[in-house]
Design a protein around this motif. Structure first.
Motif, PDB file in Angstrom:
ATOM      1  N   GLU A 145      12.981 -24.516 -13.071  1.00 41.48           N
ATOM      2  CA  GLU A 145      11.749 -24.198 -12.335  1.00 41.48           C
ATOM      3  C   GLU A 145      10.598 -23.869 -13.261  1.00 41.48           C
ATOM      4  N   ILE A 146      10.879 -23.061 -14.270  1.00 41.55           N
ATOM      5  CA  ILE A 146       9.829 -22.634 -15.206  1.00 41.55           C
ATOM      6  C   ILE A 146       9.240 -23.843 -15.934  1.00 41.55           C
ATOM      7  N   TYR A 147      10.109 -24.779 -16.308  1.00 38.70           N
ATOM      8  CA  TYR A 147       9.645 -25.936 -17.071  1.00 38.70           C
ATOM      9  C   TYR A 147       8.978 -26.979 -16.183  1.00 38.70           C
ATOM     10  N   ALA A 148       9.676 -27.424 -15.150  1.00 41.83           N
ATOM     11  CA  ALA A 148       9.270 -28.633 -14.421  1.00 41.83           C
ATOM     12  C   ALA A 148       7.953 -28.483 -13.661  1.00 41.83           C
ATOM     13  N   VAL A 149       7.819 -27.418 -12.876  1.00 45.59           N
ATOM     14  CA  VAL A 149       6.614 -27.268 -12.050  1.00 45.59           C
ATOM     15  C   VAL A 149       5.378 -27.142 -12.935  1.00 45.59           C
ATOM     16  N   SER A 150       5.459 -26.303 -13.939  1.00 45.52           N
ATOM     17  CA  SER A 150       4.297 -26.097 -14.812  1.00 45.52           C
ATOM     18  C   SER A 150       3.957 -27.343 -15.616  1.00 45.52           C
ATOM     19  N   HIS A 181       1.961 -17.963 -18.034  1.00 47.63           N
ATOM     20  CA  HIS A 181       1.239 -19.054 -17.358  1.00 47.63           C
ATOM     21  C   HIS A 181       2.105 -20.008 -16.551  1.00 47.63           C
ATOM     22  N   GLN A 182       3.404 -20.040 -16.776  1.00 45.82           N
ATOM     23  CA  GLN A 182       4.237 -21.077 -16.174  1.00 45.82           C
ATOM     24  C   GLN A 182       4.936 -20.715 -14.860  1.00 45.82           C
ATOM     25  N   PRO A 183       5.156 -19.443 -14.541  1.00 48.41           N
ATOM     26  CA  PRO A 183       5.810 -19.134 -13.264  1.00 48.41           C
ATOM     27  C   PRO A 183       4.975 -19.584 -12.066  1.00 48.41           C
ATOM     28  N   ILE A 184       5.662 -19.934 -10.977  1.00 46.95           N
ATOM     29  CA  ILE A 184       4.931 -20.371  -9.793  1.00 46.95           C
ATOM     30  C   ILE A 184       4.213 -19.185  -9.152  1.00 46.95           C
ATOM     31  N   ASN A 185       3.182 -19.511  -8.397  1.00 48.55           N
ATOM     32  CA  ASN A 185       2.399 -18.495  -7.688  1.00 48.55           C
ATOM     33  C   ASN A 185       3.301 -17.733  -6.722  1.00 48.55           C
TER      34      ASN A 185
END
Length: 381
Positions: A145-150, A181-185
């Motif tokens: 999640e941390i890698y792909a979405v950001s 900066h990378q975690p989702i909102n």
């Protein structure tokens, strides 16, 4: 057909606008913001960056910080292995094994799994078994999640405000990006959360319902994620022990920790440290500051400028000297039937850039020759 074209264009533009609007808000903005009132990148001070970092690691303040905390807890958990390796098990053999595992195995796997599959879906597995097999080829450290979405946001906003690891923000801006900066909102609408889930559905990660997301602030389920890491680490420690005993197991766990820290420097380096370091005839993408680097390319198949040209390609080493270990794995898996389909942009690259460049060069040479020929004829007359 004439009446369908405007409608088709409208539909495409609407979808692009919706996607960009979603990518504008899908990541949790830092307290210092992405851009100032003039639209320029905010370049926070080290104090601001560290303040944001430790605030987002605080699971006692907000349990929604659990995934950010886990990212660095796994790194810290590997530190004892590093010191054990350094002061007790260091030898020529274990050093060579650690170098190979951290630089080539871990690096290549990051490109194969997180980069080309999780984010860009550049190839498809035949079934869930081969996907699980590839996912767990190495120690599990970075949550998908941390890698792909950001990384979707990175490509949409590369080297502009909102890019989660914008090299122009400085080294620390990139190095601590996985937390800052990378975690989702944490405040996505149900509709945008569903869109976020859609980005991850091919990966096979068990995700939270919207109600669970509101509690935990993540796509990933805490228990599933933590148990998955424990099982993965247990398996690999046992496998390394059976192969080479405690010295090898310690060495390779230490190597994984070394990689986990080193990989956080990549995007700063891969985008010229915030400067334009692109070279003519080497870096063909001119839409951002990404560059092709020999070392990441050779050890991990990460020819970054090529990748930004064709992000959905399962191969990014297009030229003969551009070794691409990640592509070799994907191609091998396709040969044995584990990968069903893949996208390869090598031919398109040669057509769009090398052949086009050669044609332009020939045209330029021809133009230069015309005046000389005309002058020669005039002299003879």
């Amino acid at each position: 057909m004439l009446t369908e074209a405007p409608f088709l264009n409208f539909t495409i533009n609407y979808k692009l606008d919706y996607l960009m609007s979603f990518l504008d808000t899908v990541l949790q903005p830092p307290s210092y913001g992405w851009q100032d009132s003039n639209g320029d990148l905010v370049k926070p001070s080290p104090k601001q960056i560290f303040g944001e970092f430790f605030s987002r690691l605080n699971v006692f303040k907000d349990k929604k910080n659990w995934l950010s905390f886990l990212c660095w807890f796994t790194v810290l958990a590997l530190v004892p292995f590093f010191f054990l390796f350094l002061f007790k098990y260091l030898s020529v053999k274990t050093l060579l094994a650690a170098f190979f595992y951290s630089m080539i195995v871990m690096g290549t796997h990051g490109t194969i799994w997180h980069h080309r599959y999780c984010t860009h879906n550049a190839y498809q597995f035949r079934n869930k078994f081969w996907r699980f097999f590839t996912q767990n080829l190495t120690l599990k450290i970075i949550p998908e999640e941390i890698y792909a979405v950001s990384h979707h946001v990175h490509h949409a906003k590369s080297d502009t405000p909102g890019d989660p690891y914008n090299a122009q923000g400085g080294f620390l801006y990139c190095f601590l990006a996985d937390v800052n900066h990378q975690p989702i909102n944490k405040n996505l609408s149900e509709k945008d959360y569903a869109k976020c889930v859609n980005l991850m559905k091919h990966i096979g990660v068990s995700v939270n319902t919207y109600e669970q997301y509101q509690k935990w602030g993540s796509l990933a389920k805490p228990l599933n994620t933590i148990v998955g890491i424990i099982l993965n680490w247990s398996f690999w420690f046992g496998a390394f022990y059976l192969i080479g005993g405690i010295p090898l197991a310690v060495a390779l766990f230490a190597a994984a920790g070394f990689w986990a820290v080193g990989v956080r420097t990549f995007n700063y380096e891969g985008h010229g440290k915030g400067e334009d370091k692109r070279r003519e005839g080497v870096d063909y993408n001119r839409d951002d500051m990404s560059i092709n680097q020999i070392w990441p390319g050779i050890v991990a198949g990460e020819w970054h400028n090529n990748h930004h040209l064709y992000p959905k390609s399962a191969r990014s080493g297009f030229k003969p000297y551009q070794v691409d270990s990640a592509w070799y794995y994907i191609k091998f898996m396709h040969t044995i039937g584990a990968v069903s389909t893949y996208h390869d942009s090598k031919k398109q690259f040669y057509k769009d850039y090398l052949k086009a460049h050669a044609t332009e060069k020939e045209a330029t040479v021809a133009e230069l020759r015309v005046p000389k020929a005309t002058t020669l004829v005039a002299e003879r007359i």
